[in-house]
Design a protein around this motif. Sequence first.
Motif, short mmCIF file in Angstrom:
data_model
loop_
_atom_site.label_atom_id
_atom_site.label_comp_id
_atom_site.label_asym_id
_atom_site.label_seq_id
_atom_site.Cartn_x
_atom_site.Cartn_y
_atom_site.Cartn_z
N GLY A 1 88.26 41.84 45.21
CA GLY A 1 89.49 42.06 45.60
C GLY A 1 90.56 42.50 44.47
N VAL A 2 90.04 43.14 43.60
CA VAL A 2 90.86 43.74 42.54
C VAL A 2 91.71 44.77 43.35
CG1 VAL A 2 89.41 42.93 40.66
CG2 VAL A 2 89.41 45.21 41.64
N ASP A 3 93.11 45.00 42.99
CA ASP A 3 93.87 45.91 43.46
C ASP A 3 94.40 46.90 42.62
OD1 ASP A 3 95.70 44.42 42.56
OD2 ASP A 3 97.07 44.40 44.30
N GLY B 1 93.43 40.01 38.60
CA GLY B 1 92.40 41.31 38.68
C GLY B 1 92.14 42.10 37.33
N TRP B 2 93.14 42.65 37.17
CA TRP B 2 93.37 43.57 35.88
C TRP B 2 92.71 42.77 34.59
CZ3 TRP B 2 96.60 43.53 31.61
CH2 TRP B 2 96.70 44.56 30.38
N LEU B 3 93.18 41.57 34.45
CA LEU B 3 92.80 40.73 33.16
C LEU B 3 91.06 40.41 33.44
CD1 LEU B 3 95.59 38.42 32.65
CD2 LEU B 3 95.10 40.28 31.18
N ALA C 1 94.98 56.34 55.50
CA ALA C 1 94.71 55.93 56.95
C ALA C 1 93.37 55.36 57.20
CB ALA C 1 95.07 57.34 57.74
N GLU C 2 92.46 55.59 56.16
CA GLU C 2 90.99 55.16 56.51
C GLU C 2 90.76 54.12 55.50
OE1 GLU C 2 89.11 59.06 55.98
OE2 GLU C 2 88.62 59.20 57.93
N SER C 3 91.57 53.68 54.63
CA SER C 3 91.24 52.70 53.65
C SER C 3 90.89 51.38 54.09
CB SER C 3 92.35 52.71 52.60
OG SER C 3 92.22 51.64 51.56
N ARG C 4 89.70 50.90 53.79
CA ARG C 4 89.71 49.41 54.19
C ARG C 4 89.57 48.49 53.10
NH1 ARG C 4 84.71 50.59 58.30
NH2 ARG C 4 84.22 52.30 56.71
N ASP C 5 89.68 47.33 53.18
CA ASP C 5 89.38 46.29 52.27
C ASP C 5 88.03 45.87 52.15
OD1 ASP C 5 91.48 43.65 51.05
OD2 ASP C 5 89.15 43.63 50.85
N ALA C 6 87.73 45.86 51.05
CA ALA C 6 86.04 45.37 51.10
C ALA C 6 85.68 44.21 51.55
CB ALA C 6 85.34 45.68 49.63
N ARG C 7 86.52 43.22 51.65
CA ARG C 7 86.34 41.83 52.00
C ARG C 7 86.52 42.01 53.55
NH1 ARG C 7 87.73 36.99 48.62
NH2 ARG C 7 87.85 37.72 46.49
N ARG D 1 82.78 33.75 47.96
CA ARG D 1 81.69 32.90 47.37
C ARG D 1 80.68 33.97 46.41
NH1 ARG D 1 80.21 27.99 47.49
NH2 ARG D 1 77.83 27.36 47.37
N VAL D 2 80.37 34.94 47.15
CA VAL D 2 79.44 35.99 46.59
C VAL D 2 80.04 36.40 45.22
CG1 VAL D 2 78.86 38.39 46.75
CG2 VAL D 2 78.18 37.04 48.47
N ASP D 3 81.42 36.70 45.09
CA ASP D 3 82.12 37.09 43.99
C ASP D 3 81.77 36.12 42.83
OD1 ASP D 3 83.69 38.56 42.21
OD2 ASP D 3 85.23 37.21 42.72
N ARG D 4 82.31 34.71 43.28
CA ARG D 4 82.04 33.64 42.13
C ARG D 4 80.40 33.58 41.85
NH1 ARG D 4 85.45 31.19 46.10
NH2 ARG D 4 83.69 29.89 46.65
N LEU D 5 79.75 33.34 42.67
CA LEU D 5 78.32 33.14 42.16
C LEU D 5 77.31 34.38 41.83
CD1 LEU D 5 77.37 31.01 45.28
CD2 LEU D 5 78.02 30.17 43.03
N PHE D 6 77.80 35.37 42.25
CA PHE D 6 76.93 36.66 41.84
C PHE D 6 77.71 37.47 40.82
CE2 PHE D 6 75.38 35.02 45.90
CZ PHE D 6 73.88 35.31 45.51
N ALA D 7 78.87 37.27 40.58
CA ALA D 7 79.72 38.38 39.57
C ALA D 7 80.47 37.51 38.56
CB ALA D 7 80.42 39.26 40.32
#
Length: 363
Positions: free
Chosen positions: A128-130, A223-225, A353-359, A13-19
């Motif tokens: 969530g772009v990867d 996401g790239w587009l 090993a330490e990577s975390r998804d921002a969501r 929701r944040v992504d849609r409304l604020f970005a």
Amino acid sequence: MDEQSPVSAAAGRVDRLFALYPAVALALLLPIGAVTPLFPVELGVVVFALGTLVIGMAHGAVDHLVPLRASEVSLRRSVVVVSVIYAVLGGAVVAAFFLDPVAAFVGFIALTWIHWGQGDVAALRVAGVDHLRTVGDRLLALFVRGGLPMGVPLLSHPGEYRLVAEWIVGLFVADATAAAAAVDPVFTPTTRAGVGIAMGVATLAAVGVGGLRVRRQGADRRGWLRDTGEIGVLWAWFLLAAPVFAIGVYFAGWHALRHVGRLLLVDDRATIALANRETGVALRRFARDAAPLTLGGFAVVAAVAAIAPAGVAEAGDLLAASLVAIAAMTLPHVAVVAWLDLRQGVWRSEGSAESRDARSVRF
């Protein structure tokens, strides 16, 4: 983490409304931006002032609560540590303008370049772009995203850009002729050409590397587009629109909004409200938290205006005083945001090993 979790739902929701929606709105504003060079610079000053008043100043006004909400520290420690950071770093910036206003101006441009790129990289992670899979990918994205508002106007509208520089330096240099001469090196054809070449090459590299991630490593094409589309919109916006107007709209409607959305995800109660589609509840909570230090920010502007050796007599002087005050608050704000980036793993490579998804991080 399950895509239906409250954190994931709130992040979407944040992504849609604020970005996403603000990016679409900026694209729709391109025809208006294209005619702004025909109007006096004072129009841009008014837009910048309104944007700063409505949201620009507020977006950093809850920094004192970020350590509390993004880690396990106490409220007292969170407030004290951030207050000291602001006092020390902010004071150093103001002192720098007194000692060497041209160097301080260039430093402010460089710092804002980094910070606005930093903000967009974090926003892309929330989206969530990867395809930004390595630290190098993200550093390239930072360079491009921050350089679009800071570097492109130097190519398209150097006259107005220079005028703002002269206003800022002029606060600390009583002789207007001396202020104009002092900023000459920033606006030489060589400097402008260097910035233009760097931005062009970096943009092509960022889009090209992202495309390779899609074709060869299975990164999400959508996401790239989107990333590429946003870069295109920003290039068009800063090429066409008058710089002060363009920055005023971007600061409030792009950078500040994205950061506010990110901070809502640091607050557990706001996250729950967003997951329940109660955006107004989350925003009212943010406004309450930000109100005291938003007013404090305007007090900093008044203080800079009061101590500026040349005084503040015209609209340009007031804009200059506001920008110096914003510079003083930007350096400590960048420090807080950089800590949050580290806390949330924004700069960790995918697959580490330490990577975390921002969501999935407790924003």
